[in-house]
Design a protein around this motif. Structure first.
Motif, PDB file in Angstrom:
ATOM      1  N   LEU A 341       0.830  -1.211   0.000  1.00 31.78           N
ATOM      2  CA  LEU A 341       0.000   0.000   0.000  1.00 31.78           C
ATOM      3  C   LEU A 341       0.864   1.261   0.000  1.00 31.78           C
ATOM      4  O   LEU A 341       0.564   2.230  -0.706  1.00 31.78           O
ATOM      5  N   LYS A 342       1.932   1.232   0.798  1.00 30.27           N
ATOM      6  CA  LYS A 342       2.802   2.412   0.846  1.00 30.27           C
ATOM      7  C   LYS A 342       3.477   2.639  -0.501  1.00 30.27           C
ATOM      8  O   LYS A 342       3.663   3.782  -0.932  1.00 30.27           O
ATOM      9  N   HIS A 343       3.816   1.535  -1.178  1.00 33.53           N
ATOM     10  CA  HIS A 343       4.486   1.638  -2.483  1.00 33.53           C
ATOM     11  C   HIS A 343       3.563   2.247  -3.541  1.00 33.53           C
ATOM     12  O   HIS A 343       4.006   3.014  -4.396  1.00 33.53           O
ATOM     13  N   ILE A 344       2.256   1.911  -3.494  1.00 34.35           N
ATOM     14  CA  ILE A 344       1.338   2.357  -4.544  1.00 34.35           C
ATOM     15  C   ILE A 344       0.490   3.556  -4.111  1.00 34.35           C
ATOM     16  O   ILE A 344      -0.306   4.071  -4.900  1.00 34.35           O
ATOM     17  N   TYR A 345       0.678   4.024  -2.879  1.00 35.80           N
ATOM     18  CA  TYR A 345      -0.167   5.117  -2.365  1.00 35.80           C
ATOM     19  C   TYR A 345       0.058   6.427  -3.128  1.00 35.80           C
ATOM     20  O   TYR A 345       1.190   6.782  -3.468  1.00 35.80           O
ATOM     21  N   SER A 346      -1.031   7.118  -3.379  1.00 33.12           N
ATOM     22  CA  SER A 346      -0.964   8.494  -3.884  1.00 33.12           C
ATOM     23  C   SER A 346      -2.275   9.180  -3.511  1.00 33.12           C
ATOM     24  O   SER A 346      -3.315   8.522  -3.351  1.00 33.12           O
ATOM     25  N   PRO A 347      -2.272  10.493  -3.342  1.00 31.64           N
ATOM     26  CA  PRO A 347      -3.498  11.209  -2.962  1.00 31.64           C
ATOM     27  C   PRO A 347      -4.625  11.071  -3.983  1.00 31.64           C
ATOM     28  O   PRO A 347      -5.790  11.311  -3.661  1.00 31.64           O
TER      29      PRO A 347
END
Length: 567
Positions: A341-347
């Motif tokens: 999730l952290k790798h693919i997270y974006s606003p």
């Protein structure tokens, strides 16, 4: 100063170990501050510790000894209490008849011999060891323990405070528990157990009732270790104190209970998840320790092989479909999901998770905690989540058909789904889902990849040593014949375990066209595994062996955590 001491100090000057001026300075400091004359010499840097030990051995005709090579029995160690051993810097190493052999740093101190003879009731046979080695050996043999804490707590409390616990277990009333758990000894003991777990880096705490005592065990780097025991009569009060901290019902002793609380320990916010289970001997408490400050949510730092990591990152960039992470309880599945999730997270992405319970607070995403008491299950949460226009959905665990059915429908309708499953291998997850009545054609249409993982302990960098294994063993496990293999040794940095920290092993099954065809035909686990291996999938055992060759872990640790590959 006695006559023997005068001869000793004069001889130090005559042998050139110290100067006359240094002797005068040492004597003056000894008169002003007291303590050990020899320690002052060493601390001032006038003489080397080892040189002084050899000199004393010759002067007094007392043999020198390396105490770190010795293993004193618990019975011998009990003869000299911990506080006395540390005060005088002595270590009991053996007992024959009424003669106790004691390693010490200052054999010229007659008062030490008198005290030791009085305490032990034995005749003291001295041997000489360096102060640094004795200190290190004391850290090994006289570890601070729950028992020590109980003794100190009781010494600092009024006798009446402990007397309440004198009654038989079945006669203890709830009002007695309510009163006692708010008293200092119980609070201090419970806090000590929790604080020690955080200091040791434990992931779980078990507080268990035995026949004559209560046992505390910590799970550190995946291995359970017995910390110590405390009096059985205090067990109910310690369990009740934990219940109070977790806002549980302390009057309920027949049914299991679950709860959680948060404490600030060592300037870190630590979450504790508690499960209370009634047993025939009494209530058992299991506490999961969640130290979020120690977790690095980064795919690159988990330990997966480079090709696995690259494939996982590429597949997690998909706009729809499903990735599963499988393995037994406690193998790091949730940490891996959050790292993805952290790798693919974006606003720009609407990310929603549904978990039981929420283990990591992730700013910027919406997290839902399952609550079975109000019928907020994984399935019911997912139905509502789909009306929240999510791009990415993370499901803490797939447990039943309803949950997997909604997850697959979400993946089919343009959502990217992440979840976990309790299976042992990546191909085995497909068989498990089909057994849960999921149609094979739905799996082949939605699955993007499946990651099976395990955690193995890393060798301590400060003490690992070369393991000269035979060429036959290297050949058996497909290791390079020139590979340098290491094994654990144990030092203070790793609490004498030989290991410190853990690393993940992964088996990543990328679902390509051939794997999809095999899923549609039968979903046979062995056929899928063979096809995946032909396409370069590394098994858990194979990745473990690669880490052995890199010197990251030991062969024994990999064999413990992984199964032999099917040919």
């Amino acid at each position: 100063m006695n006559e023997g001491k005068k001869d000793f100090t004069k001889l130090l000057v005559e042998k050139g170990l110290i100067t006359q001026e240094q002797l005068v300075n040492t004597r003056q400091l000894h008169i002003e501050k007291g303590g050990s004359f020899n320690d002052i010499l060493v601390n001032l840097g006038y003489v080397d510790e080892r040189d002084l030990m050899i000199f004393l051995s010759t002067y007094l005709s007392i043999p020198p000894i390396k105490v770190l090579n010795l293993k004193a029995s618990p019975e011998v160690l009990k003869l000299i209490p911990k506080n006395v051993a540390r005060k005088y810097m002595v270590l009991p190493v053996g007992k024959i008849g009424n003669t106790l052999t004691v390693a010490l740093t200052d054999p010229l101190n007659v008062l030490v011999f008198e005290d030791l003879e009085r305490i032990t009731g034995c005749e003291i046979n001295p041997v000489i060891a360096s102060r640094s080695e004795i200190k290190q050996a004391l850290d090994i043999h006289y570890k601070e323990s729950v028992t020590t804490a109980v003794e100190e707590i009781m010494q600092g409390s009024k006798a009446a405070t402990i007397e309440v616990i004198e009654e038989k277990e079945e006669e203890i009333k709830d009002e007695d528990i309510l009163r006692s758990i708010e008293e200092a000894p119980i609070i201090k003991l419970a806090n000590y157990i929790l604080k020690k777990a955080v200091e040791e880096g434990a992931s779980d705490i078990l507080i268990e009732p035995l026949a004559d005592a209560s046992r505390v065990r910590y799970r550190i780097d995946g291995i359970l270790r017995e910390a110590d025991t405390f009096p059985r009569k205090m067990h109910n009060f310690v369990i009740s104190r934990v219940k109070v901290m977790a806002s549980m019902n302390i009057t309920e002793h027949r049914l299991p209970q679950e709860g959680r609380f948060c404490l600030n320990i060592l300037n870190r916010n630590i979450d504790f998840r508690i499960s209370i289970l009634p047993s025939t001997s009494g209530e058992k408490a299991a506490l999961r320790v969640l130290d979020k400050t120690q977790v690095l949510l980064n795919l690159d730092s988990l330990g997966f092989e480079e090709r696995q990591n690259s494939s996982l990152k590429k597949d997690s960039a998909s706009s729809y479909g499903m990735i599963l992470v499988c393995g037994p309880t406690g193998c790091g599945k949730t940490t891996t999901l959050y790292s993805i999730l952290k790798h693919i997270y974006s606003p720009e992405k609407n990310i929603i998770t549904v978990e039981d319970p929420i283990e990591y607070q992730f700013e910027g995403i919406n997290q839902v905690n399952v609550n079975y008491e109000v019928d907020l299950t994984f399935a019911s949460s997912l139905r509502s989540i789909l009306r929240q226009d999510p791009d990415i959905i993370m499901i803490g665990e797939i447990r039943d058909f309803d949950t997997v059915d909604i997850a697959i429908k979400a993946a089919l309708t343009g959502h990217f789904v992440l979840s976990t499953l309790h299976t042992t291998t990546a191909p085995g997850s497909i068989t498990r889902l089909i057994n849960m009545k999921v149609e094979p054609f739905l799996l082949s249409s939605t699955l993007i990849g499946i990651l099976a993982q395990r955690l193995v302990r890393k060798l301590c960098l400060k003490c690992k040593e070369v393991n000269n294994i035979s060429s036959d063993i290297k050949k058996r496990y497909n290791m390079s014949k020139d590979a340098v293999i290491f094994k654990p040794k144990g030092c203070k940095a790793c609490s004498y375990q030989g290991y410190k920290g853990r690393i993940a092993l992964g088996e990543y099954l990328h679902i390509d066209s051939e794997i999809r065809r095999l899923i549609n035909i039968s979903g046979d686990e062995n056929k899928i595994r063979r096809a995946a291996r032909e396409r370069g999938m590394l098994s858990l055992r194979e990745q473990g062996i690669l880490n052995v060759e890199k010197g990251i872990t030991s062969l024994e640790e990999v064999l413990r955590a992984t199964l032999e590959d099917n040919k």
